[in-house]
Design a protein around this motif. Structure first.
Motif, PDB file in Angstrom:
ATOM      1  N   ASN A 148      -7.955  14.843  -4.383  1.00 37.95           N
ATOM      2  CA  ASN A 148      -7.399  15.512  -5.563  1.00 37.95           C
ATOM      3  C   ASN A 148      -6.836  14.451  -6.507  1.00 37.95           C
ATOM      4  N   LEU A 149      -7.619  14.077  -7.498  1.00 32.24           N
ATOM      5  CA  LEU A 149      -7.199  13.035  -8.422  1.00 32.24           C
ATOM      6  C   LEU A 149      -6.062  13.484  -9.326  1.00 32.24           C
ATOM      7  N   ASP A 150      -5.839  14.789  -9.424  1.00 26.28           N
ATOM      8  CA  ASP A 150      -4.756  15.287 -10.270  1.00 26.28           C
ATOM      9  C   ASP A 150      -3.388  14.865  -9.731  1.00 26.28           C
ATOM     10  N   LEU A 151      -3.336  14.481  -8.468  1.00 25.03           N
ATOM     11  CA  LEU A 151      -2.072  14.041  -7.874  1.00 25.03           C
ATOM     12  C   LEU A 151      -1.780  12.574  -8.164  1.00 25.03           C
ATOM     13  N   LEU A 152      -2.735  11.881  -8.797  1.00 31.95           N
ATOM     14  CA  LEU A 152      -2.583  10.455  -9.063  1.00 31.95           C
ATOM     15  C   LEU A 152      -2.171  10.214 -10.508  1.00 31.95           C
TER      16      LEU A 152
ATOM     17  N   GLN B 191      -2.369   8.101 -14.072  1.00 32.11           N
ATOM     18  CA  GLN B 191      -3.567   7.735 -14.811  1.00 32.11           C
ATOM     19  C   GLN B 191      -4.116   6.381 -14.367  1.00 32.11           C
ATOM     20  N   GLU B 192      -3.231   5.415 -14.199  1.00 33.69           N
ATOM     21  CA  GLU B 192      -3.689   4.091 -13.743  1.00 33.69           C
ATOM     22  C   GLU B 192      -4.298   4.176 -12.349  1.00 33.69           C
ATOM     23  N   GLN B 193      -3.693   4.987 -11.473  1.00 34.17           N
ATOM     24  CA  GLN B 193      -4.230   5.162 -10.133  1.00 34.17           C
ATOM     25  C   GLN B 193      -5.616   5.816 -10.174  1.00 34.17           C
ATOM     26  N   LYS B 194      -5.789   6.788 -11.047  1.00 37.45           N
ATOM     27  CA  LYS B 194      -7.098   7.431 -11.192  1.00 37.45           C
ATOM     28  C   LYS B 194      -8.153   6.402 -11.572  1.00 37.45           C
ATOM     29  N   GLN B 195      -7.814   5.547 -12.530  1.00 37.51           N
ATOM     30  CA  GLN B 195      -8.758   4.522 -12.974  1.00 37.51           C
ATOM     31  C   GLN B 195      -9.106   3.575 -11.834  1.00 37.51           C
TER      32      GLN B 195
ATOM     33  N   TYR C 145      -5.084   0.831   5.910  1.00 39.53           N
ATOM     34  CA  TYR C 145      -4.206   0.650   4.753  1.00 39.53           C
ATOM     35  C   TYR C 145      -3.790   2.006   4.196  1.00 39.53           C
ATOM     36  N   PHE C 146      -2.692   1.992   3.446  1.00 43.01           N
ATOM     37  CA  PHE C 146      -2.319   3.155   2.648  1.00 43.01           C
ATOM     38  C   PHE C 146      -2.055   2.693   1.223  1.00 43.01           C
ATOM     39  N   GLY C 147      -2.278   3.601   0.286  1.00 40.78           N
ATOM     40  CA  GLY C 147      -2.045   3.268  -1.117  1.00 40.78           C
ATOM     41  C   GLY C 147      -2.054   4.515  -1.972  1.00 40.78           C
ATOM     42  N   PHE C 148      -2.113   4.312  -3.301  1.00 42.54           N
ATOM     43  CA  PHE C 148      -2.107   5.415  -4.259  1.00 42.54           C
ATOM     44  C   PHE C 148      -0.935   6.361  -3.973  1.00 42.54           C
ATOM     45  N   CYS C 149       0.214   5.787  -3.693  1.00 38.74           N
ATOM     46  CA  CYS C 149       1.398   6.586  -3.359  1.00 38.74           C
ATOM     47  C   CYS C 149       1.956   7.237  -4.622  1.00 38.74           C
ATOM     48  N   SER C 150       2.228   8.526  -4.534  1.00 39.87           N
ATOM     49  CA  SER C 150       2.676   9.270  -5.701  1.00 39.87           C
ATOM     50  C   SER C 150       3.671  10.335  -5.277  1.00 39.87           C
TER      51      SER C 150
ATOM     52  N   ASP D 283      -3.417  -0.934  15.433  1.00 39.27           N
ATOM     53  CA  ASP D 283      -2.002  -1.033  15.798  1.00 39.27           C
ATOM     54  C   ASP D 283      -1.053  -1.072  14.613  1.00 39.27           C
ATOM     55  N   LYS D 284      -1.572  -1.128  13.382  1.00 40.64           N
ATOM     56  CA  LYS D 284      -0.694  -1.113  12.209  1.00 40.64           C
ATOM     57  C   LYS D 284      -1.467  -0.589  11.006  1.00 40.64           C
ATOM     58  N   ILE D 285      -0.728  -0.052  10.058  1.00 38.95           N
ATOM     59  CA  ILE D 285      -1.299   0.357   8.776  1.00 38.95           C
ATOM     60  C   ILE D 285      -0.464  -0.291   7.695  1.00 38.95           C
ATOM     61  N   ILE D 286      -1.120  -0.901   6.702  1.00 40.97           N
ATOM     62  CA  ILE D 286      -0.475  -1.803   5.749  1.00 40.97           C
ATOM     63  C   ILE D 286      -0.562  -1.231   4.340  1.00 40.97           C
ATOM     64  N   GLY D 287       0.491  -1.417   3.556  1.00 38.23           N
ATOM     65  CA  GLY D 287       0.449  -0.990   2.157  1.00 38.23           C
ATOM     66  C   GLY D 287       1.797  -1.213   1.470  1.00 38.23           C
ATOM     67  N   PRO D 288       1.913  -0.748   0.243  1.00 37.74           N
ATOM     68  CA  PRO D 288       0.899  -0.018  -0.528  1.00 37.74           C
ATOM     69  C   PRO D 288      -0.147  -0.941  -1.136  1.00 37.74           C
ATOM     70  N   LEU D 289      -1.412  -0.507  -1.049  1.00 33.18           N
ATOM     71  CA  LEU D 289      -2.555  -1.247  -1.550  1.00 33.18           C
ATOM     72  C   LEU D 289      -3.566  -0.240  -2.077  1.00 33.18           C
ATOM     73  N   ASN D 290      -3.882  -0.316  -3.361  1.00 36.91           N
ATOM     74  CA  ASN D 290      -4.803   0.640  -3.971  1.00 36.91           C
ATOM     75  C   ASN D 290      -6.250   0.163  -3.839  1.00 36.91           C
TER      76      ASN D 290
END
Length: 304
Positions: free
Chosen positions: A4-8, A10-14, A48-53, A74-81
Protein backbone atom coordinates in the motif's frame (compact mmCIF):
# COMPACT_ATOMS: atom_id res chain seq x y z
CA UNK A 1 2.30 -9.21 -1.50
CA UNK A 2 0.54 -5.98 -2.46
CA UNK A 3 2.24 -2.91 -0.97
CA UNK A 4 0.00 0.00 0.00
CA UNK A 5 1.98 2.96 -1.29
CA UNK A 6 -0.56 5.37 0.19
CA UNK A 7 1.03 4.69 3.58
CA UNK A 8 4.39 6.02 2.35
CA UNK A 9 5.63 9.59 2.16
CA UNK A 10 6.16 11.00 -1.33
CA UNK A 11 9.93 10.54 -1.19
CA UNK A 12 9.45 6.98 0.04
CA UNK A 13 7.07 6.25 -2.83
CA UNK A 14 9.67 7.47 -5.31
CA UNK A 15 12.37 5.35 -3.71
CA UNK A 16 10.13 2.29 -3.63
CA UNK A 17 9.03 2.58 -7.26
CA UNK A 18 12.58 3.21 -8.45
CA UNK A 19 14.07 0.22 -6.65
CA UNK A 20 11.23 -2.30 -6.33
CA UNK A 21 12.37 -4.32 -9.38
CA UNK A 22 16.00 -4.60 -8.23
CA UNK A 23 16.84 -8.27 -8.59
CA UNK A 24 18.84 -8.26 -5.34
CA UNK A 25 15.68 -7.57 -3.29
CA UNK A 26 13.34 -10.41 -2.32
CA UNK A 27 10.66 -11.49 0.16
CA UNK A 28 9.09 -8.05 0.47
CA UNK A 29 6.42 -7.79 3.18
CA UNK A 30 4.59 -4.76 4.54
CA UNK A 31 3.81 -4.31 8.21
CA UNK A 32 0.71 -2.21 8.92
CA UNK A 33 -0.67 -1.11 12.28
CA UNK A 34 -3.37 1.51 11.82
CA UNK A 35 -1.72 4.44 10.04
CA UNK A 36 1.79 3.21 10.83
CA UNK A 37 3.70 0.98 8.44
CA UNK A 38 7.10 -0.42 7.51
CA UNK A 39 8.52 -2.80 4.92
CA UNK A 40 10.60 -5.93 5.57
CA UNK A 41 12.79 -7.40 2.83
CA UNK A 42 15.83 -9.51 2.08
CA UNK A 43 19.01 -8.66 0.20
CA UNK A 44 20.80 -11.94 -0.28
CA UNK A 45 20.88 -13.64 3.11
CA UNK A 46 20.43 -10.44 5.13
CA UNK A 47 17.14 -9.09 6.49
CA UNK A 48 16.30 -5.39 6.55
CA UNK A 49 13.47 -3.04 7.43
CA UNK A 50 12.75 0.37 5.97
CA UNK A 51 10.13 2.77 4.62
CA UNK A 52 9.09 3.43 8.22
CA UNK A 53 6.05 5.67 8.47
CA UNK A 54 3.72 6.79 11.24
CA UNK A 55 3.89 6.06 14.93
CA UNK A 56 5.45 2.59 15.06
CA UNK A 57 5.28 0.76 18.38
CA UNK A 58 6.16 -2.53 20.06
CA UNK A 59 3.98 -4.42 17.57
CA UNK A 60 6.46 -3.42 14.87
CA UNK A 61 9.36 -4.79 16.92
CA UNK A 62 7.50 -8.09 17.35
CA UNK A 63 6.71 -8.29 13.61
CA UNK A 64 10.31 -7.47 12.62
CA UNK A 65 11.71 -10.21 14.84
CA UNK A 66 9.11 -12.68 13.54
CA UNK A 67 10.06 -11.86 9.92
CA UNK A 68 13.72 -12.38 10.76
CA UNK A 69 12.97 -15.71 12.46
CA UNK A 70 10.84 -17.00 9.54
CA UNK A 71 13.81 -16.60 7.26
CA UNK A 72 16.29 -18.15 9.70
CA UNK A 73 18.30 -14.94 10.10
CA UNK A 74 19.71 -13.80 13.43
CA UNK A 75 19.20 -10.04 12.95
CA UNK A 76 17.21 -7.53 10.94
CA UNK A 77 18.84 -4.18 10.15
CA UNK A 78 17.46 -0.73 9.39
CA UNK A 79 16.06 1.69 8.63
CA UNK A 80 17.14 1.17 5.02
CA UNK A 81 14.91 1.98 2.04
CA UNK A 82 15.97 -0.96 -0.16
CA UNK A 83 19.50 0.32 -0.82
CA UNK A 84 22.29 2.50 0.53
CA UNK A 85 21.70 4.54 -2.64
CA UNK A 86 18.40 5.54 -0.99
CA UNK A 87 17.53 6.99 2.41
CA UNK A 88 18.94 5.07 5.35
CA UNK A 89 20.05 5.66 8.96
CA UNK A 90 18.31 7.77 11.59
CA UNK A 91 19.59 11.05 12.92
CA UNK A 92 20.13 10.89 16.68
CA UNK A 93 18.96 14.43 17.41
CA UNK A 94 17.88 17.64 15.72
CA UNK A 95 20.66 19.93 16.86
CA UNK A 96 21.97 21.37 13.59
CA UNK A 97 20.41 22.87 10.45
CA UNK A 98 19.04 20.42 7.93
CA UNK A 99 21.05 19.87 4.76
CA UNK A 100 20.18 18.55 1.31
CA UNK A 101 21.13 14.91 1.92
CA UNK A 102 20.14 14.61 5.56
CA UNK A 103 18.53 11.36 6.74
CA UNK A 104 15.27 11.79 8.66
CA UNK A 105 14.92 12.58 12.33
CA UNK A 106 12.12 10.67 14.02
CA UNK A 107 12.45 10.77 17.80
CA UNK A 108 9.73 8.17 18.39
CA UNK A 109 11.28 5.66 16.00
CA UNK A 110 14.78 6.36 17.26
CA UNK A 111 13.75 5.79 20.87
CA UNK A 112 11.83 2.63 19.94
CA UNK A 113 14.78 1.09 18.09
CA UNK A 114 17.27 2.22 20.71
CA UNK A 115 15.19 0.66 23.50
CA UNK A 116 14.53 -2.65 21.74
CA UNK A 117 17.64 -3.22 19.66
CA UNK A 118 21.32 -2.42 19.35
CA UNK A 119 23.26 0.09 17.29
CA UNK A 120 24.51 -1.80 14.25
CA UNK A 121 26.59 1.00 12.73
CA UNK A 122 27.27 4.65 13.60
CA UNK A 123 27.85 7.55 11.24
CA UNK A 124 28.89 11.17 11.74
CA UNK A 125 28.55 14.52 10.03
CA UNK A 126 31.07 17.17 10.95
CA UNK A 127 30.24 20.86 10.60
CA UNK A 128 33.26 23.01 9.74
CA UNK A 129 33.06 26.77 10.01
CA UNK A 130 36.65 27.63 10.98
CA UNK A 131 38.52 27.40 7.67
CA UNK A 132 41.71 28.86 9.13
CA UNK A 133 41.75 25.87 11.47
CA UNK A 134 41.03 23.62 8.50
CA UNK A 135 43.98 25.03 6.55
CA UNK A 136 46.31 24.77 9.54
CA UNK A 137 45.18 21.18 10.09
CA UNK A 138 45.89 20.33 6.45
CA UNK A 139 49.54 21.39 6.79
CA UNK A 140 50.29 18.03 8.42
CA UNK A 141 49.95 16.45 4.99
CA UNK A 142 52.53 18.69 3.29
CA UNK A 143 55.49 16.61 4.42
CA UNK A 144 53.94 13.27 3.52
CA UNK A 145 55.52 11.71 0.44
CA UNK A 146 52.70 11.04 -1.97
CA UNK A 147 54.98 10.41 -4.96
CA UNK A 148 53.59 6.83 -5.36
CA UNK A 149 50.27 8.50 -6.09
CA UNK A 150 51.56 11.10 -8.55
CA UNK A 151 53.54 8.47 -10.44
CA UNK A 152 50.65 6.06 -10.86
CA UNK A 153 47.51 8.20 -10.84
CA UNK A 154 46.11 11.44 -12.11
CA UNK A 155 43.25 13.55 -10.84
CA UNK A 156 40.46 14.75 -13.10
CA UNK A 157 38.10 17.55 -12.14
CA UNK A 158 34.51 16.35 -11.91
CA UNK A 159 32.04 18.93 -13.10
CA UNK A 160 28.49 18.25 -14.18
CA UNK A 161 29.40 17.56 -17.80
CA UNK A 162 32.31 15.24 -16.97
CA UNK A 163 30.03 13.34 -14.60
CA UNK A 164 27.34 12.83 -17.24
CA UNK A 165 29.85 11.99 -19.97
CA UNK A 166 31.41 9.31 -17.76
CA UNK A 167 28.33 8.18 -15.85
CA UNK A 168 28.70 4.53 -16.85
CA UNK A 169 32.38 4.52 -15.81
CA UNK A 170 31.44 5.94 -12.40
CA UNK A 171 28.68 3.36 -12.11
CA UNK A 172 31.09 0.52 -12.89
CA UNK A 173 33.57 1.73 -10.28
CA UNK A 174 30.95 2.12 -7.54
CA UNK A 175 30.64 -1.59 -6.71
CA UNK A 176 34.39 -1.92 -6.37
CA UNK A 177 34.94 1.30 -4.44
CA UNK A 178 31.96 1.02 -2.08
CA UNK A 179 31.07 -2.67 -2.22
CA UNK A 180 32.68 -3.41 1.15
CA UNK A 181 30.53 -0.85 2.93
CA UNK A 182 28.00 -2.25 5.36
CA UNK A 183 24.53 -2.71 3.81
CA UNK A 184 25.76 -1.69 0.34
CA UNK A 185 23.77 -3.25 -2.48
CA UNK A 186 24.24 -3.07 -6.25
CA UNK A 187 21.73 -1.44 -8.54
CA UNK A 188 21.23 -1.47 -12.31
CA UNK A 189 22.80 1.19 -14.49
CA UNK A 190 19.34 2.41 -15.52
CA UNK A 191 18.42 2.97 -11.88
CA UNK A 192 21.79 4.64 -11.21
CA UNK A 193 21.18 6.95 -14.15
CA UNK A 194 17.73 7.90 -12.89
CA UNK A 195 19.00 8.46 -9.36
CA UNK A 196 22.24 10.27 -10.15
CA UNK A 197 21.79 11.73 -13.61
CA UNK A 198 21.18 15.31 -14.65
CA UNK A 199 19.59 16.46 -11.39
CA UNK A 200 22.62 15.38 -9.32
CA UNK A 201 25.06 16.66 -11.95
CA UNK A 202 23.66 20.17 -11.62
CA UNK A 203 24.67 20.26 -7.94
CA UNK A 204 28.23 18.91 -8.26
CA UNK A 205 30.94 21.26 -7.01
CA UNK A 206 33.71 21.30 -9.65
CA UNK A 207 36.10 23.12 -7.32
CA UNK A 208 36.33 20.18 -4.93
CA UNK A 209 35.16 17.04 -6.80
CA UNK A 210 37.84 14.78 -8.28
CA UNK A 211 38.18 11.39 -9.95
CA UNK A 212 41.30 9.34 -9.25
CA UNK A 213 42.37 7.77 -12.55
CA UNK A 214 44.82 4.88 -12.88
CA UNK A 215 47.49 5.68 -15.48
CA UNK A 216 47.86 1.96 -16.14
CA UNK A 217 44.43 1.34 -17.64
CA UNK A 218 42.62 4.71 -17.42
CA UNK A 219 40.05 3.26 -15.00
CA UNK A 220 38.36 5.32 -12.29
CA UNK A 221 39.66 3.88 -9.03
CA UNK A 222 38.69 6.64 -6.61
CA UNK A 223 36.31 9.51 -6.21
CA UNK A 224 35.60 12.49 -4.05
CA UNK A 225 32.20 13.88 -5.01
CA UNK A 226 30.88 17.01 -3.34
CA UNK A 227 27.75 19.07 -3.77
CA UNK A 228 26.65 22.67 -3.38
CA UNK A 229 23.82 22.73 -0.84
CA UNK A 230 20.88 24.68 -2.30
CA UNK A 231 19.01 24.42 1.00
CA UNK A 232 21.59 26.55 2.84
CA UNK A 233 20.23 30.00 3.59
CA UNK A 234 22.47 33.08 3.56
CA UNK A 235 25.65 30.99 3.39
CA UNK A 236 27.68 29.10 0.79
CA UNK A 237 27.74 25.52 2.09
CA UNK A 238 29.66 22.61 0.64
CA UNK A 239 28.50 19.04 1.26
CA UNK A 240 31.55 16.74 1.22
CA UNK A 241 29.50 13.69 0.50
CA UNK A 242 31.21 10.75 -1.20
CA UNK A 243 34.82 9.67 -0.88
CA UNK A 244 36.21 6.23 -1.68
CA UNK A 245 39.06 4.34 -3.32
CA UNK A 246 39.16 0.86 -4.88
CA UNK A 247 40.57 -1.66 -2.33
CA UNK A 248 43.50 -2.49 -4.65
CA UNK A 249 44.54 1.16 -4.75
CA UNK A 250 44.49 2.09 -1.08
CA UNK A 251 48.07 2.91 -0.13
CA UNK A 252 48.20 3.25 3.66
CA UNK A 253 46.03 6.35 3.64
CA UNK A 254 47.90 8.04 0.80
CA UNK A 255 44.90 7.85 -1.55
CA UNK A 256 42.74 9.72 0.94
CA UNK A 257 45.47 12.28 1.66
CA UNK A 258 46.18 12.76 -2.05
CA UNK A 259 42.52 13.56 -2.70
CA UNK A 260 42.17 15.74 0.37
CA UNK A 261 45.26 17.87 -0.32
CA UNK A 262 43.81 18.84 -3.67
CA UNK A 263 40.53 20.19 -2.39
CA UNK A 264 41.15 21.87 0.99
CA UNK A 265 42.44 25.18 -0.48
CA UNK A 266 39.41 25.20 -2.78
CA UNK A 267 37.02 24.66 0.10
CA UNK A 268 38.50 27.62 1.88
CA UNK A 269 38.36 29.93 -1.13
CA UNK A 270 34.87 29.03 -2.40
CA UNK A 271 32.70 28.40 0.69
CA UNK A 272 31.68 29.78 4.07
CA UNK A 273 30.84 26.42 5.59
CA UNK A 274 31.39 22.73 4.90
CA UNK A 275 29.74 19.56 6.12
CA UNK A 276 31.67 16.30 5.98
CA UNK A 277 28.58 14.20 5.53
CA UNK A 278 27.60 10.79 6.83
CA UNK A 279 30.98 9.18 7.29
CA UNK A 280 31.16 5.82 8.99
CA UNK A 281 32.28 6.55 12.53
CA UNK A 282 35.80 5.28 13.11
CA UNK A 283 36.96 5.04 9.49
CA UNK A 284 40.06 6.91 8.34
CA UNK A 285 38.34 10.07 7.02
CA UNK A 286 36.23 10.41 10.18
CA UNK A 287 39.27 10.03 12.41
CA UNK A 288 41.24 12.58 10.39
CA UNK A 289 38.39 15.10 10.40
CA UNK A 290 37.37 14.78 14.03
CA UNK A 291 39.81 17.44 15.23
CA UNK A 292 38.54 20.17 12.90
CA UNK A 293 34.82 19.86 13.54
CA UNK A 294 33.00 22.69 15.28
CA UNK A 295 29.89 20.56 15.71
CA UNK A 296 29.17 16.87 15.29
CA UNK A 297 25.93 15.00 14.74
CA UNK A 298 25.38 11.26 14.86
CA UNK A 299 23.27 8.76 12.93
CA UNK A 300 22.65 5.07 13.42
CA UNK A 301 21.55 1.87 11.79
CA UNK A 302 19.95 -0.51 14.28
CA UNK A 303 19.68 -4.29 14.50
CA UNK A 304 16.80 -6.12 16.11
Amino acid sequence: MQINLDLLAQEQKQEFLLFKDNEAISSIEQFVDGTASAIFFLIGNEAYFGFCSGNLSDSFITAAKAYRARHGIDKIIGPLNFSTYNTYRLKQNEDLPHHLMEPPYDKGLYDLLNANGEVFESYVTYEINDFDKLLKWSKQFDEIDDSPMTQNYELKVIDGQFWLDNLERFYQSADQVFGENIAYSSISFETFKLKYGAQAAALICPHTSRALISKEDNSIVGIILNFVDPTALNTKRLLIKTMGVHPDHRHMGLSFIYLLKQIIPQVRSQYDQAYLCLMRDGNLPSLFAKDISQKTRYYHLFKL
